[in-house]
Design a protein around this motif. Sequence first.
Motif, mmCIF file in Angstrom:
data_model
loop_
_atom_site.group_PDB
_atom_site.id
_atom_site.type_symbol
_atom_site.label_atom_id
_atom_site.label_comp_id
_atom_site.label_asym_id
_atom_site.label_seq_id
_atom_site.Cartn_x
_atom_site.Cartn_y
_atom_site.Cartn_z
ATOM 1 N N THR A 101 -20.140 -20.744 -6.577
ATOM 2 C CA THR A 101 -19.747 -21.663 -5.507
ATOM 3 C C THR A 101 -20.198 -23.093 -5.805
ATOM 4 N N GLY A 102 -21.433 -23.227 -6.315
ATOM 5 C CA GLY A 102 -21.957 -24.560 -6.622
ATOM 6 C C GLY A 102 -21.172 -25.247 -7.730
ATOM 7 N N GLY A 103 -20.929 -24.513 -8.821
ATOM 8 C CA GLY A 103 -20.170 -25.089 -9.942
ATOM 9 C C GLY A 103 -18.742 -25.415 -9.551
ATOM 10 N N PHE A 111 -18.365 -24.164 -18.168
ATOM 11 C CA PHE A 111 -18.724 -23.058 -19.061
ATOM 12 C C PHE A 111 -19.214 -21.897 -18.193
ATOM 13 N N GLN A 130 -20.124 -17.724 -18.076
ATOM 14 C CA GLN A 130 -20.418 -16.593 -18.965
ATOM 15 C C GLN A 130 -19.495 -15.392 -18.742
ATOM 16 N N ARG A 140 -16.758 -13.376 -0.182
ATOM 17 C CA ARG A 140 -16.918 -14.242 -1.360
ATOM 18 C C ARG A 140 -15.598 -14.435 -2.097
ATOM 19 N N ARG A 153 -21.547 -18.074 -22.615
ATOM 20 C CA ARG A 153 -22.872 -18.138 -21.985
ATOM 21 C C ARG A 153 -23.686 -19.228 -22.665
ATOM 22 N N VAL A 154 -24.036 -20.226 -21.897
ATOM 23 C CA VAL A 154 -24.813 -21.341 -22.444
ATOM 24 C C VAL A 154 -26.273 -20.904 -22.566
ATOM 25 N N ALA A 184 -25.517 -25.289 -13.094
ATOM 26 C CA ALA A 184 -25.210 -24.613 -11.817
ATOM 27 C C ALA A 184 -25.125 -23.115 -12.089
ATOM 28 N N LEU A 228 -31.602 -21.692 -17.532
ATOM 29 C CA LEU A 228 -31.548 -23.030 -18.140
ATOM 30 C C LEU A 228 -32.382 -24.058 -17.387
HETATM 31 C C1 LIG Z 1 -27.533 -10.284 -2.045
HETATM 32 C C2 LIG Z 1 -27.409 -11.784 -1.890
HETATM 33 C C3 LIG Z 1 -26.902 -12.304 -0.716
HETATM 34 C C4 LIG Z 1 -26.773 -13.692 -0.543
HETATM 35 N N1 LIG Z 1 -26.258 -14.152 0.622
HETATM 36 C C5 LIG Z 1 -26.127 -15.471 0.825
HETATM 37 C C6 LIG Z 1 -25.558 -15.956 2.017
HETATM 38 O O1 LIG Z 1 -25.180 -15.181 2.888
HETATM 39 N N2 LIG Z 1 -25.428 -17.306 2.176
HETATM 40 C C7 LIG Z 1 -25.840 -18.178 1.214
HETATM 41 O O2 LIG Z 1 -25.699 -19.392 1.400
HETATM 42 N N3 LIG Z 1 -26.394 -17.725 0.065
HETATM 43 C C8 LIG Z 1 -26.542 -16.417 -0.155
HETATM 44 N N4 LIG Z 1 -27.106 -15.943 -1.302
HETATM 45 C C9 LIG Z 1 -27.503 -16.882 -2.281
HETATM 46 C C10 LIG Z 1 -26.198 -17.127 -2.960
HETATM 47 O O3 LIG Z 1 -26.005 -16.216 -4.002
HETATM 48 C C11 LIG Z 1 -26.056 -18.524 -3.328
HETATM 49 O O4 LIG Z 1 -26.146 -19.352 -2.170
HETATM 50 C C12 LIG Z 1 -24.756 -18.874 -4.023
HETATM 51 O O5 LIG Z 1 -24.127 -17.804 -4.683
HETATM 52 C C13 LIG Z 1 -25.221 -19.869 -4.998
HETATM 53 O O6 LIG Z 1 -24.129 -20.314 -5.719
HETATM 54 P P1 LIG Z 1 -24.388 -20.865 -7.156
HETATM 55 O O7 LIG Z 1 -23.077 -21.429 -7.623
HETATM 56 O O8 LIG Z 1 -25.558 -21.786 -7.162
HETATM 57 O O9 LIG Z 1 -24.829 -19.618 -8.038
HETATM 58 P P2 LIG Z 1 -24.068 -18.274 -8.377
HETATM 59 O O10 LIG Z 1 -23.134 -17.862 -7.303
HETATM 60 O O11 LIG Z 1 -25.131 -17.311 -8.788
HETATM 61 O O12 LIG Z 1 -23.179 -18.669 -9.639
HETATM 62 C C14 LIG Z 1 -23.754 -18.915 -10.896
HETATM 63 C C15 LIG Z 1 -22.650 -18.765 -11.931
HETATM 64 O O13 LIG Z 1 -23.171 -19.173 -13.180
HETATM 65 C C16 LIG Z 1 -22.814 -18.214 -14.167
HETATM 66 N N5 LIG Z 1 -23.860 -18.291 -15.191
HETATM 67 C C17 LIG Z 1 -25.140 -17.925 -15.061
HETATM 68 N N6 LIG Z 1 -25.824 -18.201 -16.195
HETATM 69 C C18 LIG Z 1 -24.929 -18.763 -17.046
HETATM 70 C C19 LIG Z 1 -25.035 -19.272 -18.377
HETATM 71 N N7 LIG Z 1 -26.206 -19.273 -19.035
HETATM 72 N N8 LIG Z 1 -23.936 -19.769 -18.975
HETATM 73 C C20 LIG Z 1 -22.734 -19.782 -18.305
HETATM 74 N N9 LIG Z 1 -22.585 -19.296 -17.041
HETATM 75 C C21 LIG Z 1 -23.669 -18.814 -16.424
HETATM 76 C C22 LIG Z 1 -22.766 -16.886 -13.425
HETATM 77 O O14 LIG Z 1 -21.961 -15.944 -14.097
HETATM 78 C C23 LIG Z 1 -22.166 -17.323 -12.095
HETATM 79 O O15 LIG Z 1 -20.761 -17.318 -12.113
HETATM 80 C C24 LIG Z 1 -27.205 -14.575 -1.535
HETATM 81 C C25 LIG Z 1 -27.721 -14.055 -2.725
HETATM 82 C C26 LIG Z 1 -27.810 -12.677 -2.902
HETATM 83 C C27 LIG Z 1 -28.381 -12.127 -4.195
#
Ligand SMILES: Cc1cc2nc3c(=O)[nH]c(=O)nc-3n(C[C@H](O)[C@H](O)[C@H](O)COP(=O)(O)OP(=O)(O)OC[C@H]3O[C@@H](n4cnc5c(N)ncnc54)[C@H](O)[C@@H]3O)c2cc1C
Length: 187
Positions: free
Chosen positions: A14-16, A33, A35, A104, A126-127, A154, A161
Amino acid sequence: MHKRLRIAIVGYGTGGQATAILLSRDGHDVEVFEQAATLGPVGAGFLLQPVGQMVLWELGLLDAVLQYGAPVSRLYGETAAGRPVMDMRYTELDRRLFGLGVQRGALFSLLDAAWTEHRTLHCGVRVTHVDHEAGAVVDQHGRRYEGFDLVVVADGAASSLRAQVAPARLDRPYPWGAQWCLAVISQ
Ligand SMILES: Cc1cc2nc3c(=O)[nH]c(=O)nc-3n(C[C@H](O)[C@H](O)[C@H](O)COP(=O)(O)OP(=O)(O)OC[C@H]3O[C@@H](n4cnc5c(N)ncnc54)[C@H](O)[C@@H]3O)c2cc1C
């Protein structure tokens, strides 16, 4: 910023996704990028907090997301013995605020469809290393992608990282687990 930048984003969660849309709309060249070999959401449901709703409003996507979500006014949790451990009411913060329960998959698809400009997405990459001095990222095969003015990390809460770009003050796994499911309750 008026200069057109070349920007790498690591992670298409979501962040990315939101970052890619915002930076692309500002006219920058964005490369993501991710993974995962196949794009898609990880996890079932999501409680979208007011701050996240504000970002979606900024993106012009809030009305669309509201169509897929269910407003949540109160978060209440108790132990198996009935002891309350959480009781949060959004109205105590502001009467206009609420959480939005959303799948999601719906959020992922809306954000993915909205990223149309300057779109370059590398899947299955995967970075493993960020070289911020040189503006480069390196993948799991040692391949180097260079020439970035900015690298946005992100890659999620379990980031591998983060420590490379800024030492974390606190970085340890939660000692708890959770079981999640999606349920439809008809009344
Ligand atoms: C069980 C559970 C329930 C949750 N419920 C909520 C909720 O209800 N509300 C809320 O706000 N938050 C919730 N969270 C936290 C939530 O996951 C985050 O808010 C949200 O998914 C964060 O988004 P993000 O983009 O930062 O990370 P993520 O969604 O984790 O995305 C990270 C992305 O980076 C990719 N990635 C990782 N490492 C690498 C690499 N080295 N190279 C390339 N790609 C890579 C992954 O494959 C993934 O696609 C929950 C978490 C969990 C575990």
